[in-house]
Design an enzyme around this catalytic site. Sequence first.
Site, PDB file in Angstrom:
ATOM      1  N   GLY A  11       1.087  -1.110  -0.053  1.00 24.17           N
ATOM      2  CA  GLY A  11       0.259  -0.129  -0.461  1.00 24.17           C
ATOM      3  C   GLY A  11       1.346   1.217  -0.422  1.00 24.17           C
ATOM      4  N   ASP A  34       1.870  -9.011   2.381  1.00 27.67           N
ATOM      5  CA  ASP A  34       0.413  -8.231   1.408  1.00 27.67           C
ATOM      6  C   ASP A  34      -0.736  -9.213   1.203  1.00 27.67           C
ATOM      7  OD1 ASP A  34      -0.352  -5.206   0.656  1.00 27.67           O
ATOM      8  OD2 ASP A  34      -1.855  -6.058  -0.465  1.00 27.67           O
ATOM      9  N   ASP A  54      -3.230 -12.458   3.971  1.00 29.58           N
ATOM     10  CA  ASP A  54      -4.598 -12.171   4.948  1.00 29.58           C
ATOM     11  C   ASP A  54      -4.605 -12.050   5.691  1.00 29.58           C
ATOM     12  OD1 ASP A  54      -7.640 -11.587   5.544  1.00 29.58           O
ATOM     13  OD2 ASP A  54      -7.941 -13.118   3.648  1.00 29.58           O
ATOM     14  N   TYR A 143     -14.379   5.193   9.376  1.00 29.76           N
ATOM     15  CA  TYR A 143     -12.236   5.212   9.582  1.00 29.76           C
ATOM     16  C   TYR A 143     -12.207   5.374  10.760  1.00 29.76           C
ATOM     17  CZ  TYR A 143      -7.788   5.636   8.543  1.00 29.76           C
ATOM     18  OH  TYR A 143      -6.502   6.089   7.924  1.00 29.76           O
ATOM     19  N   LYS A 147     -10.784   3.577  13.880  1.00 27.16           N
ATOM     20  CA  LYS A 147      -9.223   3.747  14.864  1.00 27.16           C
ATOM     21  C   LYS A 147      -9.254   4.328  16.159  1.00 27.16           C
ATOM     22  CE  LYS A 147      -6.576   3.851  10.841  1.00 27.16           C
ATOM     23  NZ  LYS A 147      -5.178   3.071  11.198  1.00 27.16           N
ATOM     24  N   ILE A 173      -1.296  11.796   4.605  1.00 27.54           N
ATOM     25  CA  ILE A 173       0.168  10.935   4.367  1.00 27.54           C
ATOM     26  C   ILE A 173       0.684  11.622   2.241  1.00 27.54           C
ATOM     27  CG2 ILE A 173       1.725  10.011   3.845  1.00 27.54           C
ATOM     28  CD1 ILE A 173       1.310  10.326   6.480  1.00 27.54           C
TER      29      ILE A 173
HETATM   30  N1  SER Z   1      -5.572   9.907   4.778  1.00 25.47           N
HETATM   31  C1  SER Z   1      -6.641   9.301   5.720  1.00 25.47           C
HETATM   32  C2  SER Z   1      -7.591   9.196   4.427  1.00 25.47           C
HETATM   33  O1  SER Z   1      -7.468  10.367   4.252  1.00 25.47           O
HETATM   34  C3  SER Z   1      -6.570   9.621   7.003  1.00 25.47           C
HETATM   35  O2  SER Z   1      -5.597   9.284   8.121  1.00 25.47           O
HETATM   36  O3  SER Z   1      -8.036   8.161   4.843  1.00 25.47           O
END
Ligand code: SER
Length: 317
Positions: A11, A34, A54, A143, A147, A173
């Site tokens: 990734g 991966d 997996d 998401y 987290k 990132i």
């Molecule tokens: N880069 C991620 C996203 O945009 C956030 O951690 O989902």
Amino acid sequence: MKRILVMGAAGQIGSELVPALRAVYGVDSVVAADLCALSAMPDSLRVGPCEQIDILDIPKTVSVIKKYNIDTIYNLVALLSSVGETKPQLSWDINLGGLMNLLEISREHKLALFTPSSIGAFGPSTPPDNTPQDTIQRPTSMYGVTKVAGELLADYYHQKYGVDARGVRFPGIISNVTLPGGGTTDYAVQIYYDAIKKGSFVSNIGAGTYMDMMYMPDATRAAIEVMEADPAKLIHRNCFNVAAMSFDPEEIAASVKKAIPNFAMSYDVDEVRQAIANSWPNKMDDSAARDEWGWKHEYNLEKTTADMLSVLKQRYQ
Ligand code: SER
């Protein structure tokens, strides 16, 4: 010397973290794993050991850990924020089910475990400016729910079972090896590719939307340094805010325009992504990471733009 297994190695982060780890610990000490077939792994990872795993397959994961005598796992497997909104069950199963498997395996086999959390772990009731290390979270994306739960689970396994679980809350990132997929911060990567390839960019995030961002060399270094930190100095463990720069689409476009004067940006705002971005901080306070393990970013927006454009220009022009 560490013996490391990187899950989700193909990734966006893994494809650069694996070479960074191999530069520190040796090529043969870092196994890239991966879901994708070995033949689909990037060539840059295939210079060292690779496995197809997996994350939901516990026996296979354990067999690889035994085969290579692994003592540390980097878990980079996750569905990102935007795609998580369309696949909530899968997001839960992969992001949290995968982490739970690795925590259990780490407990049983006495491994250290790195799992990234994210700016996505915050929500609309979080203070958006200089977001503190310890504050209200209550995210509103799937998401983010995974987290926050992941941060708590990893802390629990550390407190209850002594698992050496650590992590950081990554900003968006920015990178130039593997594109991110399905995230809210992806626009800040795509803008550089489109600037070089087309001279223009359509932003799916609106003007005035500030989010924390980080260039990949800082991100891989943060992941390595937090795992090397002296445990006696760590008050927090699994969710250090780490920051480098914060900007909105107008500011990143202006930095691109300095190098490419004809560059033009327009907007076609994506409602799902915009709602997620609005619920995230403008800028995190990362003083806990700076105090507890000496975190310090190297790349600001100007330096990031210069490097991104020079790499992509060489590749595409
Ligand atoms: N880069 C991620 C996203 O945009 C956030 O951690 O989902």
